[in-house]
Design a protein around this motif. Structure first.
Motif, PDB file in Angstrom:
ATOM      1  N   VAL A 176       0.882  -1.248  -0.058  1.00 19.02           N
ATOM      2  CA  VAL A 176      -0.109   0.044  -0.073  1.00 19.02           C
ATOM      3  C   VAL A 176       0.970   1.078  -0.016  1.00 19.02           C
ATOM      4  CG1 VAL A 176      -1.569   1.260   1.335  1.00 19.02           C
ATOM      5  CG2 VAL A 176      -1.989  -0.970   1.155  1.00 19.02           C
ATOM      6  N   PHE A 177       1.690   1.249   0.727  1.00 21.52           N
ATOM      7  CA  PHE A 177       2.684   2.326   1.065  1.00 21.52           C
ATOM      8  C   PHE A 177       3.676   2.876  -0.208  1.00 21.52           C
ATOM      9  CE2 PHE A 177       1.293   2.550   5.423  1.00 21.52           C
ATOM     10  CZ  PHE A 177       1.336   4.054   5.632  1.00 21.52           C
ATOM     11  N   LYS A 178       3.923   1.869  -0.972  1.00 18.34           N
ATOM     12  CA  LYS A 178       4.837   2.180  -1.982  1.00 18.34           C
ATOM     13  C   LYS A 178       4.292   2.780  -3.124  1.00 18.34           C
ATOM     14  CE  LYS A 178       4.045  -2.220  -4.642  1.00 18.34           C
ATOM     15  NZ  LYS A 178       4.773  -3.384  -5.232  1.00 18.34           N
ATOM     16  N   ASN A 179       2.696   3.000  -3.037  1.00 23.28           N
ATOM     17  CA  ASN A 179       1.792   3.674  -4.037  1.00 23.28           C
ATOM     18  C   ASN A 179       1.252   5.003  -3.309  1.00 23.28           C
ATOM     19  OD1 ASN A 179       1.852   1.859  -6.070  1.00 23.28           O
ATOM     20  ND2 ASN A 179       0.769   0.360  -5.104  1.00 23.28           N
ATOM     21  N   ILE A 180       1.759   5.332  -2.094  1.00 22.73           N
ATOM     22  CA  ILE A 180       1.287   6.611  -1.449  1.00 22.73           C
ATOM     23  C   ILE A 180       2.408   7.650  -1.645  1.00 22.73           C
ATOM     24  CG2 ILE A 180       0.805   7.638   0.693  1.00 22.73           C
ATOM     25  CD1 ILE A 180      -0.644   5.045   1.296  1.00 22.73           C
ATOM     26  N   ASP A 181       2.038   8.813  -2.011  1.00 16.34           N
ATOM     27  CA  ASP A 181       3.149  10.068  -2.043  1.00 16.34           C
ATOM     28  C   ASP A 181       3.815   9.933  -0.636  1.00 16.34           C
ATOM     29  OD1 ASP A 181       4.430  12.373  -2.410  1.00 16.34           O
ATOM     30  OD2 ASP A 181       2.722  13.558  -2.552  1.00 16.34           O
ATOM     31  N   PRO A 182       5.028   9.755  -0.553  1.00 19.58           N
ATOM     32  CA  PRO A 182       5.830   9.837   0.814  1.00 19.58           C
ATOM     33  C   PRO A 182       5.752  11.485   1.244  1.00 19.58           C
ATOM     34  CG  PRO A 182       7.345   9.721  -0.991  1.00 19.58           C
ATOM     35  CD  PRO A 182       6.050   9.606  -1.410  1.00 19.58           C
ATOM     36  N   ASP A 183       5.463  12.423   0.528  1.00 18.93           N
ATOM     37  CA  ASP A 183       5.167  13.724   0.957  1.00 18.93           C
ATOM     38  C   ASP A 183       3.882  14.150   1.478  1.00 18.93           C
ATOM     39  OD1 ASP A 183       8.052  14.226   1.024  1.00 18.93           O
ATOM     40  OD2 ASP A 183       7.689  14.399  -1.144  1.00 18.93           O
ATOM     41  N   LEU A 188       3.933  -0.039  10.042  1.00 23.58           N
ATOM     42  CA  LEU A 188       5.128   0.725  10.599  1.00 23.58           C
ATOM     43  C   LEU A 188       6.106   0.820   9.642  1.00 23.58           C
ATOM     44  CD1 LEU A 188       6.277   1.856  13.132  1.00 23.58           C
ATOM     45  CD2 LEU A 188       7.072  -0.331  13.915  1.00 23.58           C
ATOM     46  N   ALA A 189       6.376  -0.076   8.660  1.00 20.90           N
ATOM     47  CA  ALA A 189       7.514   0.177   7.527  1.00 20.90           C
ATOM     48  C   ALA A 189       7.304   1.427   6.633  1.00 20.90           C
ATOM     49  CB  ALA A 189       7.299  -1.250   6.882  1.00 20.90           C
ATOM     50  N   GLY A 190       5.634   1.308   6.443  1.00 17.47           N
ATOM     51  CA  GLY A 190       5.535   2.567   5.563  1.00 17.47           C
ATOM     52  C   GLY A 190       5.692   3.776   6.299  1.00 17.47           C
ATOM     53  N   LEU A 191       5.167   3.814   7.769  1.00 16.19           N
ATOM     54  CA  LEU A 191       5.158   5.195   8.437  1.00 16.19           C
ATOM     55  C   LEU A 191       6.759   5.504   8.719  1.00 16.19           C
ATOM     56  CD1 LEU A 191       2.318   4.532  10.793  1.00 16.19           C
ATOM     57  CD2 LEU A 191       2.241   6.103   8.786  1.00 16.19           C
ATOM     58  N   ARG A 192       7.593   4.556   8.958  1.00 14.57           N
ATOM     59  CA  ARG A 192       8.994   4.808   9.038  1.00 14.57           C
ATOM     60  C   ARG A 192       9.489   5.831   8.036  1.00 14.57           C
ATOM     61  NH1 ARG A 192      12.580   2.197  12.453  1.00 14.57           N
ATOM     62  NH2 ARG A 192      12.014   0.598  13.953  1.00 14.57           N
ATOM     63  N   ALA A 193       9.061   5.362   6.637  1.00 16.27           N
ATOM     64  CA  ALA A 193       9.717   6.042   5.576  1.00 16.27           C
ATOM     65  C   ALA A 193       8.888   7.195   5.180  1.00 16.27           C
ATOM     66  CB  ALA A 193       9.735   4.889   4.360  1.00 16.27           C
ATOM     67  N   HIS A 194       7.854   7.559   5.861  1.00 14.18           N
ATOM     68  CA  HIS A 194       6.913   8.643   5.293  1.00 14.18           C
ATOM     69  C   HIS A 194       7.453   9.886   5.784  1.00 14.18           C
ATOM     70  CE1 HIS A 194       3.130   9.995   3.591  1.00 14.18           C
ATOM     71  NE2 HIS A 194       3.043  10.871   4.258  1.00 14.18           N
ATOM     72  N   LEU A 239       0.021   2.066  18.481  1.00 10.84           N
ATOM     73  CA  LEU A 239       0.808   2.470  17.287  1.00 10.84           C
ATOM     74  C   LEU A 239       1.517   3.922  17.481  1.00 10.84           C
ATOM     75  CD1 LEU A 239       1.374   2.635  13.988  1.00 10.84           C
ATOM     76  CD2 LEU A 239      -0.781   3.935  13.877  1.00 10.84           C
ATOM     77  N   ASN A 240       0.818   4.546  18.451  1.00  6.85           N
ATOM     78  CA  ASN A 240       1.784   5.810  18.804  1.00  6.85           C
ATOM     79  C   ASN A 240       3.033   5.196  19.538  1.00  6.85           C
ATOM     80  OD1 ASN A 240      -0.469   7.165  17.985  1.00  6.85           O
ATOM     81  ND2 ASN A 240      -1.325   7.893  19.950  1.00  6.85           N
ATOM     82  N   GLY A 241       2.783   4.475  20.451  1.00  2.05           N
ATOM     83  CA  GLY A 241       3.986   3.789  20.966  1.00  2.05           C
ATOM     84  C   GLY A 241       5.188   3.211  20.236  1.00  2.05           C
ATOM     85  N   SER A 242       4.756   2.624  19.434  1.00  2.51           N
ATOM     86  CA  SER A 242       5.514   2.073  18.273  1.00  2.51           C
ATOM     87  C   SER A 242       6.302   3.196  17.503  1.00  2.51           C
ATOM     88  CB  SER A 242       5.023   0.954  17.204  1.00  2.51           C
ATOM     89  OG  SER A 242       4.202  -0.164  17.967  1.00  2.51           O
ATOM     90  N   LEU A 243       5.444   3.959  16.906  1.00  2.00           N
ATOM     91  CA  LEU A 243       6.104   5.273  16.242  1.00  2.00           C
ATOM     92  C   LEU A 243       7.102   6.013  17.110  1.00  2.00           C
ATOM     93  CD1 LEU A 243       2.823   6.701  14.342  1.00  2.00           C
ATOM     94  CD2 LEU A 243       4.591   5.179  13.475  1.00  2.00           C
ATOM     95  N   THR A 244       6.868   6.369  18.565  1.00  3.20           N
ATOM     96  CA  THR A 244       7.792   6.673  19.389  1.00  3.20           C
ATOM     97  C   THR A 244       8.952   6.191  19.289  1.00  3.20           C
ATOM     98  OG1 THR A 244       6.028   7.750  20.666  1.00  3.20           O
ATOM     99  CG2 THR A 244       7.767   7.702  21.639  1.00  3.20           C
ATOM    100  N   LYS A 245       8.756   4.669  19.694  1.00  6.59           N
ATOM    101  CA  LYS A 245       9.957   4.105  19.901  1.00  6.59           C
ATOM    102  C   LYS A 245      10.694   3.897  18.303  1.00  6.59           C
ATOM    103  CE  LYS A 245      11.634  -0.696  20.550  1.00  6.59           C
ATOM    104  NZ  LYS A 245      11.232  -2.143  20.619  1.00  6.59           N
TER     105      LYS A 245
END
Length: 399
Positions: free
Chosen positions: A81-88, A105-111, A134-140
């Motif tokens: 999904v994320f490879k087809n989303i504008d990263p900006d 998480l993989a897509g959000l790390r690179a966004h 999810l918030n905790g995972s993003l924070t970590k």
């Protein structure tokens, strides 16, 4: 020599007044299907709220008519999904359900664009817990994001929040209630106790028995060894298949003895005959087997606390682990005997259990157990989710 050079097709750019919405879901198909209606209702309200602010929100992935839900339901699907989303692009992660954070998480790390996590304030499904996980995972993971929640998505708190996010790319919540602990201001007796317990933990050390670490996708629930070891806590990584195998060695009479102990204490079971819709006696007895097996494995490896995650693997092999988990956390519980010597294991003590292998909850449970025991309190603990709250009469009740 000629090489095959991979070509990457960049995703289409979003417009100036557009945002993309994604929804991470469960790994279990049945859960995604049952919860989809609530998710769809929430998304409609979120999209309408943004539309009133001049922002068009479109989904980054479609509803699946075969699966009968519109969630991202695996890590691979999330990557696709994320490879087809504008990263900006401005990105909204909307959650009305429990979700597996590693799906996105993989897509959000690179966004690179602004990220907003949104949950509905509802007791129907654990959307708040899913968002906070999810918030905790993003924070970590060191990912910048903003977060907001609402009951109906038309209140001033929510509207003011999304306006701020649309304008600045972030939401700043007041943090005046948060302050650093001033150790010098602590009462002398309690500070002495805390320091002594910490010194004991570092000197004698403790083992957290972890049944299948991380297999519910909770990146935030895994504490790196380099962080936890200096505090005196170490992990024994265990397998849930070993737990099932140990359950098979528990005799019918041993399981029945645990059940009879509970009945003798006045515990009531509302039993039925359909294992798909009712709690059956066989299911209760299997949970009693799990309780005995878990204590025996903990003793075998010298564990001071253990964590079982039920959702993956065990869900296909055994009834839910809730009864076993609750019993472990209590001092007053059915006795469990060593399979060969007959000795009572962990006699007179709770065996702290951290729900869903949340190691953060495990550290909390272990420390709480030792502090409360030293202070003469009942050290029984409970599960780690606070899912939702509401005013009830004169009190605000958390569930």
């Amino acid at each position: 020599m000629t090489y095959t050079i991979p070509q990457i097709s960049p995703p289409p750019k979003v417009g100036a007044n557009e945002a993309i919405l994604v929804a991470s879901g469960d790994l279990r198909l049945s859960a995604n299907q049952v919860c989809w209606a609530a998710q769809q209702e929430m998304e409609e309200k979120v999209i309408a709220a943004f539309a009133r602010e001049g922002i068009t929100v479109r989904r980054g992935h479609a509803y699946d008519p075969v699966e009968k839900h519109g969630f991202i339901s695996s890590q691979r699907m999330g990557m696709n999904v994320f490879k087809n989303i504008d990263p900006d692009a401005p990105l909204i992660v909307a959650e009305a359900v429990w979700q597996y954070s590693h799906h996105v998480l993989a897509g959000l790390r690179a966004h690179r664009g602004p990220i907003l996590t949104v949950a509905n304030w509802s007791g129907q499904w654990p959307g708040l817990v899913g968002m906070l996980n999810l918030n905790g995972s993003l924070t970590k993971a060191g990912v910048r994001y903003s977060t907001i929640w609402s009951e109906n998505f038309d209140d001033a708190f929510f509207i003011d929040g999304i306006r701020q996010w649309i304008k600045t790319g972030q939401i700043v919540h007041p943090l005046t209630h948060v302050r650093r602990l001033n150790a010098d201001a602590l009462p002398a007796a309690e500070r002495e106790l805390g320091e002594a317990l910490a010194a004991q933990l570092r000197h004698e050390k403790a083992i957290l028995g972890v049944f299948d670490e991380g297999c519910m996708g909770m990146h935030n629930a895994i504490i790196d060894d380099e962080l936890i070891n200096p505090a005196g806590m170490y992990k024994e990584r265990l397998s849930q298949s070993a737990l099932v195998a140990a359950m098979r060695t528990v005799s019918d009479s041993e399981a029945r003895a645990v059940y009879d102990w509970l009945l003798g204490k006045g515990m009531q079971f509302r039993l039925g005959t359909n294992p798909e819709t009712d709690l059956t006696e066989d299911q209760v007895l299997d949970q009693c087997r799990m309780y005995i097996a878990a204590v025996r494995i903990a003793d075998e490896f010298g564990c001071d606390a253990i964590g079982i995650q039920y959702q993956q693997g065990l869900k296909d092999m055994t009834p839910a682990s809730d009864l076993a988990e609750g019993l472990l956390n209590n001092v007053e519980r059915p006795p469990v005997h060593h399979a060969h010597t007959g000795a009572v294991l962990y006699e007179g003590r709770a065996l702290p259990h951290f729900n869903e292998v949340d190691e953060c909850a495990g550290v909390d449970a272990l420390v709480t157990n030792r502090v409360w025991t030293a202070m003469g309190f009942d050290p029984a603990t409970t599960l780690h989710d606070l899912r939702w709250g509401e005013q009830y009469g004169e009190n605000y009740v958390w569930v």
